[in-house]
Enzyme design. Structure first.
Site, PDB file in Angstrom:
ATOM      1  N   CYS A 169     -35.067  -1.108 -53.120  1.00  0.00           N
ATOM      2  CA  CYS A 169     -35.145   0.351 -53.114  1.00  0.00           C
ATOM      3  C   CYS A 169     -33.947   0.937 -52.367  1.00  0.00           C
ATOM      4  CB  CYS A 169     -36.425   0.796 -52.427  1.00  0.00           C
ATOM      5  SG  CYS A 169     -37.927   0.302 -53.284  1.00  0.00           S
ATOM      6  N   CYS A 177     -45.609   1.111 -47.101  1.00  0.00           N
ATOM      7  CA  CYS A 177     -44.887   1.674 -48.251  1.00  0.00           C
ATOM      8  C   CYS A 177     -44.736   0.613 -49.342  1.00  0.00           C
ATOM      9  CB  CYS A 177     -43.528   2.191 -47.779  1.00  0.00           C
ATOM     10  SG  CYS A 177     -42.568   3.023 -49.052  1.00  0.00           S
ATOM     11  N   CYS A 178     -44.347  -0.621 -48.931  1.00  0.00           N
ATOM     12  CA  CYS A 178     -44.206  -1.703 -49.919  1.00  0.00           C
ATOM     13  C   CYS A 178     -45.546  -1.997 -50.597  1.00  0.00           C
ATOM     14  CB  CYS A 178     -43.675  -2.971 -49.249  1.00  0.00           C
ATOM     15  SG  CYS A 178     -41.903  -2.948 -48.852  1.00  0.00           S
ATOM     16  N   CYS A 191     -33.787   1.182 -48.533  1.00  0.00           N
ATOM     17  CA  CYS A 191     -33.975  -0.085 -47.822  1.00  0.00           C
ATOM     18  C   CYS A 191     -32.928  -1.127 -48.189  1.00  0.00           C
ATOM     19  CB  CYS A 191     -35.373  -0.628 -48.098  1.00  0.00           C
ATOM     20  SG  CYS A 191     -36.670   0.513 -47.571  1.00  0.00           S
ATOM     21  N   CYS A 215     -41.010  -8.240 -48.681  1.00  0.00           N
ATOM     22  CA  CYS A 215     -41.890  -7.103 -48.955  1.00  0.00           C
ATOM     23  C   CYS A 215     -43.315  -7.552 -49.212  1.00  0.00           C
ATOM     24  CB  CYS A 215     -41.376  -6.319 -50.150  1.00  0.00           C
ATOM     25  SG  CYS A 215     -41.264  -7.303 -51.651  1.00  0.00           S
TER      26      CYS A 215
HETATM   27  S1  SF4 Z   1     -38.493  -1.458 -50.109  1.00  0.00           S
HETATM   28 FE1  SF4 Z   1     -38.505   0.426 -48.835  1.00  0.00          FE
HETATM   29  S2  SF4 Z   1     -38.781   2.195 -50.210  1.00  0.00           S
HETATM   30 FE2  SF4 Z   1     -39.241   0.278 -51.369  1.00  0.00          FE
HETATM   31  S3  SF4 Z   1     -41.435   0.082 -51.253  1.00  0.00           S
HETATM   32 FE3  SF4 Z   1     -40.610  -1.122 -49.532  1.00  0.00          FE
HETATM   33  S4  SF4 Z   1     -40.444   0.283 -47.771  1.00  0.00           S
HETATM   34 FE4  SF4 Z   1     -40.820   1.532 -49.605  1.00  0.00          FE
END
Ligand code: SF4
Length: 242
Positions: free
Chosen positions: A203, A121-122, A206, A231
Site C-alpha cells: 500500500c 488496518c491490514c 506503507c 501483514c
Molecule cells: S499495508 Fe498499510 S495501508 Fe495497507 S492495509 Fe496494511 S496498514 Fe493499511
C-alpha cells in the site's frame, strides 16, 4: 537505469528452476482443478507467476487484494494483465463500512501510531478480503521467495496454511536476478515503481523506496522493527513466517 538493467542476470541453473516452477503450477492446476487461485500482489514475482499461468494455459484463477490504498502504478497493472493475457483479475476489496469506521475511530494515519493499529488496518483491508478470496478454494499460489528476507529464508515449494489449504510458492528458490531475467526474456509487464527502487510494493502509505544495500523489504513498514514486518497474509499462527 531500469529495474531490468539493474537486476536481470542469467544465473546457472535458471532453466531448471523455471522448469520446476512450471511443474509446481501444473501440478496445482491438476490436483485442485477449479479450486486454486493465484493471490497476486502485482509485484515482480507475481507478474512472473501470472505470465507462467497464462503461457501454459493453466486452470488457475488470478486474484488480487485491492486495499483501496494502492499506488496508481500498481492499479494500472490490473487492466494491463487483462489485456495482455485475456484473463480476468478478480479484485477483492475491503468492506466499505469497516474501513470508514476504522478511519473514523483512528484517523487516516493510524498505521503509523502503533503496530496494533497497523495490523488492524491490514486485517480490514487485507486479511478479511483474503479470507473471501480463498473461500471455497483448496489451494493458493504466491510469489514468495526465500531470498526476500531472513523471515522467508525457509519458504517451501508447498505447505499447508493455518486453514488447511495447500499454499504453493513456485518461485521459492528463485533469485531476484532470476525474476528479472524472466521478465526481460518474456517482456512481462511490471510495476513502474520497480524502476524507482521499490523492490517490494504494498500500500502507498506503507511502502517507500530502498537505498543501496538495504534489505529487499526495508521499504515496507519501515518505521517498525524487523520482526513485525508482515501483514499477516504469510504468517503462521505460531508466529513462524512462511
Ligand atoms: S499495508 Fe498499510 S495501508 Fe495497507 S492495509 Fe496494511 S496498514 Fe493499511
Amino acid at each position: 537505469m531500469s529495474a531490468i538493467e539493474l537486476y536481470a542476470r542469467q544465473r546457472a541453473g535458471f532453466d531448471e528452476r523455471l522448469a520446476h516452477a512450471v511443474a509446481v503450477l501444473q501440478s496445482a492446476a491438476g490436483e485442485h482443478a477449479g479450486a486454486v487461485v493465484q493471490a497476486t500482489s502485482l509485484g515482480a514475482e507475481d507478474m512472473v507467476v501470472t505470465d507462467l499461468i497464462s503461457r501454459h494455459q493453466l486452470n488457475i484463477a488470478v486474484a488480487t487484494l485491492d486495499t483501496g490504498m494502492l499506488n496508481p502504478q500498481t492499479l494500472a497493472l490490473i487492466p494491463a494483465i487483462e489485456q495482455r493475457y485475456g484473463i480476468e483479475v478478480q479484485r477483492f476489496l475491503p468492506r466499505a463500512e469497516a474501513t470508514i469506521e476504522f478511519v473514523r475511530q483512528h484517523g487516516e494515519q493510524a498505521m503509523y501510531q502503533s503496530i496494533e493499529l497497523r495490523k488492524g488496518c491490514c486485517n480490514i483491508r487485507k486479511m478479511e478480503p483474503l479470507a473471501r478470496m480463498l473461500a471455497g478454494r483448496s489451494a493458493w499460489v504466491t510469489g514468495l521467495r526465500r531470498e526476500q528476507s531472513a523471515d522467508r529464508g525457509t519458504v517451501p515449494f508447498s505447505e499447508t496454511d493455518a486453514q488447511g489449504r495447500i499454499k504453493l510458492n513456485p518461485l521459492a528458490d528463485w533469485s531476484w536476478a532470476d525474476v528479472w531475467h524472466y521478465i526481460k526474456s518474456n517482456s512481462v509487464p511490471y510495476n513502474a515503481l520497480h524502476d524507482e527502487f521499490f523492490p517490494s510494493i504494498g500500500c502507498a502509505p506503507c511502502t517507500r523506496a530502498v537505498a543501496v544495500g538495504e534489505d529487499m523489504r526495508a521499504g515496507r513498514w519501515w518505521w517498525e522493527q524487523q520482526g513485525a514486518k508482515e501483514c499477516g497474509l504469510h504468517v503462521k499462527p505460531e508466529g513462524v513466517v512462511a
